[in-house]
Design a protein around this motif. Structure first.
Motif, PDB file in Angstrom:
ATOM      1  N   VAL A  38       5.933   1.954  14.196  1.00 40.25           N
ATOM      2  CA  VAL A  38       4.391   2.254  13.892  1.00 40.25           C
ATOM      3  C   VAL A  38       4.507   2.769  12.558  1.00 40.25           C
ATOM      4  O   VAL A  38       3.513   2.359  11.642  1.00 40.25           O
ATOM      5  N   MET A  39       5.107   3.619  12.034  1.00 34.67           N
ATOM      6  CA  MET A  39       5.057   4.437  10.818  1.00 34.67           C
ATOM      7  C   MET A  39       5.156   3.336   9.579  1.00 34.67           C
ATOM      8  O   MET A  39       4.721   3.214   8.552  1.00 34.67           O
ATOM      9  N   VAL A  40       6.414   2.440   9.947  1.00 35.35           N
ATOM     10  CA  VAL A  40       6.631   1.604   9.131  1.00 35.35           C
ATOM     11  C   VAL A  40       5.849   0.506   8.723  1.00 35.35           C
ATOM     12  O   VAL A  40       5.243   0.073   7.472  1.00 35.35           O
ATOM     13  N   SER A  41       5.054   0.123   9.755  1.00 31.80           N
ATOM     14  CA  SER A  41       4.143  -0.938   9.719  1.00 31.80           C
ATOM     15  C   SER A  41       2.941  -0.415   9.092  1.00 31.80           C
ATOM     16  O   SER A  41       2.079  -1.111   8.379  1.00 31.80           O
ATOM     17  N   THR A  42       2.630   0.843   9.242  1.00 29.60           N
ATOM     18  CA  THR A  42       1.302   1.500   9.064  1.00 29.60           C
ATOM     19  C   THR A  42       1.540   1.763   7.178  1.00 29.60           C
ATOM     20  O   THR A  42       0.545   1.626   6.521  1.00 29.60           O
ATOM     21  N   MET A  43       2.844   2.095   6.854  1.00 31.22           N
ATOM     22  CA  MET A  43       2.991   2.225   5.387  1.00 31.22           C
ATOM     23  C   MET A  43       2.800   0.789   4.933  1.00 31.22           C
ATOM     24  O   MET A  43       2.421   0.628   3.561  1.00 31.22           O
ATOM     25  N   ALA A  44       3.437  -0.277   5.280  1.00 31.14           N
ATOM     26  CA  ALA A  44       3.575  -1.512   4.702  1.00 31.14           C
ATOM     27  C   ALA A  44       1.851  -2.254   4.564  1.00 31.14           C
ATOM     28  O   ALA A  44       1.641  -2.658   3.731  1.00 31.14           O
ATOM     29  N   LYS A  45       1.127  -1.832   5.642  1.00 29.23           N
ATOM     30  CA  LYS A  45      -0.125  -2.479   5.599  1.00 29.23           C
ATOM     31  C   LYS A  45      -1.070  -1.435   4.390  1.00 29.23           C
ATOM     32  O   LYS A  45      -1.687  -1.993   3.576  1.00 29.23           O
TER      33      LYS A  45
END
Length: 86
Positions: A71-78
């Motif tokens: 979740v943290m990685v996908s949030t950072m990517a967004k």
């Protein structure tokens, strides 16, 4: 003597075998959930001597941490994509 030593020796070999390909210093940081999951499992086993409790708890800790990291990685990517579009 063999009866006392054989079971812990087999467990130790299994732990080493399972962790042999884990990249603890990888950029994604997926070694951290592995270390914490194994630590929780070992501590609960040493404290309570309940195998099912130890294995289920360690697995739950690992799965929750992996999911949080995704979740943290996908949030950072967004956020990076949104900043690049702006």
């Amino acid at each position: 003597y063999i009866g006392r030593v054989l079971a812990p020796a087999i467990i130790a070999m299994l732990v080493v075998y399972c962790l042999r390909n884990t990249a603890f210093t990888a950029a994604g940081g997926y070694g951290i959930p592995v270390i914490l999951g194994v630590t929780v499992t070992a501590l609960l086993q040493l404290s309570f001597k309940k195998t099912l409790l130890s294995v289920v708890s360690g697995t739950a800790v690992y799965m929750i941490l992996i999911r949080l990291m995704q979740v943290m990685v996908s949030t950072m990517a967004k956020r990076m994509i949104a900043a690049a579009d702006a």
